[in-house]
Design a protein around this motif. Structure first.
Motif, PDB file in Angstrom:
ATOM      1  N   UNK A 258      45.384  32.460  26.942  1.00 29.56           N
ATOM      2  CA  UNK A 258      44.128  32.977  27.487  1.00 29.56           C
ATOM      3  C   UNK A 258      44.461  33.995  28.568  1.00 29.56           C
ATOM      4  N   UNK A 259      44.034  35.226  28.366  1.00 28.73           N
ATOM      5  CA  UNK A 259      44.299  36.301  29.323  1.00 28.73           C
ATOM      6  C   UNK A 259      42.994  36.664  30.012  1.00 28.73           C
ATOM      7  N   UNK A 260      42.946  36.460  31.323  1.00 30.06           N
ATOM      8  CA  UNK A 260      41.712  36.742  32.051  1.00 30.06           C
ATOM      9  C   UNK A 260      41.447  38.243  32.066  1.00 30.06           C
ATOM     10  N   UNK A 261      40.245  38.687  31.703  1.00 30.19           N
ATOM     11  CA  UNK A 261      39.970  40.131  31.602  1.00 30.19           C
ATOM     12  C   UNK A 261      40.036  40.889  32.929  1.00 30.19           C
ATOM     13  N   UNK A 262      40.017  40.187  34.061  1.00 32.54           N
ATOM     14  CA  UNK A 262      40.149  40.924  35.328  1.00 32.54           C
ATOM     15  C   UNK A 262      41.587  41.396  35.545  1.00 32.54           C
ATOM     16  N   UNK A 315      38.426  47.199  35.754  1.00 31.84           N
ATOM     17  CA  UNK A 315      37.593  47.719  36.841  1.00 31.84           C
ATOM     18  C   UNK A 315      36.120  47.683  36.455  1.00 31.84           C
ATOM     19  N   UNK A 316      35.819  47.976  35.206  1.00 29.85           N
ATOM     20  CA  UNK A 316      34.425  48.038  34.752  1.00 29.85           C
ATOM     21  C   UNK A 316      33.727  46.692  34.732  1.00 29.85           C
ATOM     22  N   UNK A 317      34.466  45.618  34.925  1.00 35.67           N
ATOM     23  CA  UNK A 317      33.853  44.297  34.983  1.00 35.67           C
ATOM     24  C   UNK A 317      33.162  44.038  36.311  1.00 35.67           C
ATOM     25  N   UNK A 318      33.441  44.871  37.318  1.00 35.70           N
ATOM     26  CA  UNK A 318      32.895  44.654  38.653  1.00 35.70           C
ATOM     27  C   UNK A 318      31.502  45.244  38.779  1.00 35.70           C
ATOM     28  N   UNK A 319      30.622  44.472  39.389  1.00 35.38           N
ATOM     29  CA  UNK A 319      29.275  44.973  39.638  1.00 35.38           C
ATOM     30  C   UNK A 319      29.279  46.045  40.720  1.00 35.38           C
TER      31      UNK A 319
END
Length: 384
Positions: A258-262, A315-319
């Motif tokens: 499992x690779x965390x997307x962050x 980076x695009x995962x950040x609000x």
């Protein structure tokens, strides 16, 4: 006193040389250690060789496709010494490790690591460094003081959290360090296993730092990194340690990773260390701060070029991207300044690791360690 655990895979020459080092120790320190060999090679060619050794040895062979973490975790079941040292088959062990273990026992010290100030590395024959050229058979090292410094655990953890992509730093270690078995037992009892993530060093270091009470950094090379063919150290020297994630043999052995997307999804020291640290941190109830991730993304963009799309995906995962980008701008200055500062000794000494001494034509780790031990044998260990 010490159980040495040696995971190995298809590097029989390296392992046999390291066992030669231990044979020399046996003649002088016969009651002070035993050895566990975890052989995950394609073929079982070592069993006869290891049964004829003078010292006590457990030899465990498996031809299953084990990840490096699975192989390391096997070794925990065979620990019998007061202290444990997991070490690569191409690395070097100094006879001074027994003096250190005695000091640790007398001073109730749980863990010891080689100080970052203490520079030493051995390149096996056949290694060509991208910068230094043919370094095969060369040992590089610097002067060392023998000082043993007590480390503040909280400060070490905070430093590692801010720079998770830079490796274990000053955290206590089972791999390439000396650790009390009782601390390993506590981690296994609390969290189920000592090693996890996709890197055996930093995950275990983070968990051990939660139970270790008193530990030290040592300005003496009681363990020395070795760089052989197929090793991660050699890949770093040859600039081949960055690439696709799933097609890498190291990662490919993890069946259900499992690779965390962050964490940017490509293979590099920065991402593998960060992913493994994150697994341990979450197990302890923590998480990464935006500042930590900003540092990671900057390192990836500057030193793992060609993977910017993976960094942007994270980076695009950040609000609040503006906040993150501002943090990255600040971290860029710090990373570039630190890089220039670290490279200054290299420019002065003109040797790998900014070392001040070198010895060439050392054909294996046994030769290299004999040479280094003759140099450091009379340096006293001073607890300060």
């Amino acid at each position: 006193m010490i159980t040495f655990v040696i995971p190995t895979r298809n590097r029989q020459e390296c392992l046999l040389s390291l066992l030669g080092v231990l044979e020399r120790f046996y003649a002088q320190k016969s009651q002070l250690f035993n050895v566990v060999i975890l052989d995950n090679s394609d073929k079982e060619t070592l069993s006869q060789r290891v049964t004829n050794l003078s010292f006590s040895v457990e030899y465990i062979y498996s031809n299953e496709q084990l990840s490096v973490v699975d192989n390391f975790n096997q070794g925990v079941n065979y620990l019998s010494g007061e202290y444990a040292c997991f070490i690569g088959d191409d690395d070097l062990i100094s006879e001074r490790i027994f003096d250190l273990a005695e000091l640790m026992k007398n001073q109730a010290i749980d863990a010891a690591v080689v100080s970052p100030k203490t520079k030493a590395i051995y390149f096996w024959p056949g290694i060509v460094d991208a910068r230094w050229g043919d370094v095969g058979g060369n040992l590089y090292f610097s002067e060392c003081s023998g000082k043993v410094r007590i480390i503040d655990t909280h400060s070490a953890i905070q430093a590692s959290k801010s720079r998770v992509c830079d490796g274990p730093l000053n955290l206590p270690r089972a791999y390439s360090g000396l650790i009390a078995k009782r601390c390993i037992d506590q981690v296994v009892e609390k969290y189920g296993a000592l090693f996890g993530g996709c890197s055996p060093d930093i995950y275990s270091s983070r968990l051990l730092s939660s139970v270790v009470k008193r530990y030290v950094v040592v300005e003496l090379p009681f363990l020395v990194a070795g760089a052989s063919k197929m090793s991660t150290s050699a890949a770093r020297s040859e600039r081949s340690d960055i690439g696709g994630l799933r097609d890498n043999d190291h990662i490919g052995r993890f069946g259900h990773l499992h690779w965390d997307p962050i964490i940017p999804e490509f293979y590099s020291p920065f991402t593998v260390w960060s992913q493994s640290y994150l697994h341990a941190e979450e197990l302890l109830g923590g998480k990464f701060s935006p500042s930590t991730l900003a540092y990671l993304y900057v390192k990836c963009l500057l030193f793992a070029r060609g993977n910017s799309k993976h960094v942007m995906n994270s980076i695009n995962l950040f609000g609040n991207k503006l906040q993150l980008l501002m943090l990255m701008a600040v971290k860029s200055i710090a990373v570039i300044s630190g890089y220039c500062f670290d490279k200054l000794p290299l420019l002065i000494n003109q040797r790998p690791g900014a070392c001040t001494h070198e010895c060439s034509e050392l054909l294996d780790s046994d030769n290299a360690m004999q040479y280094l031990d003759s140099y450091i044998k009379d340096i006293p260990l001073n607890l300060i």
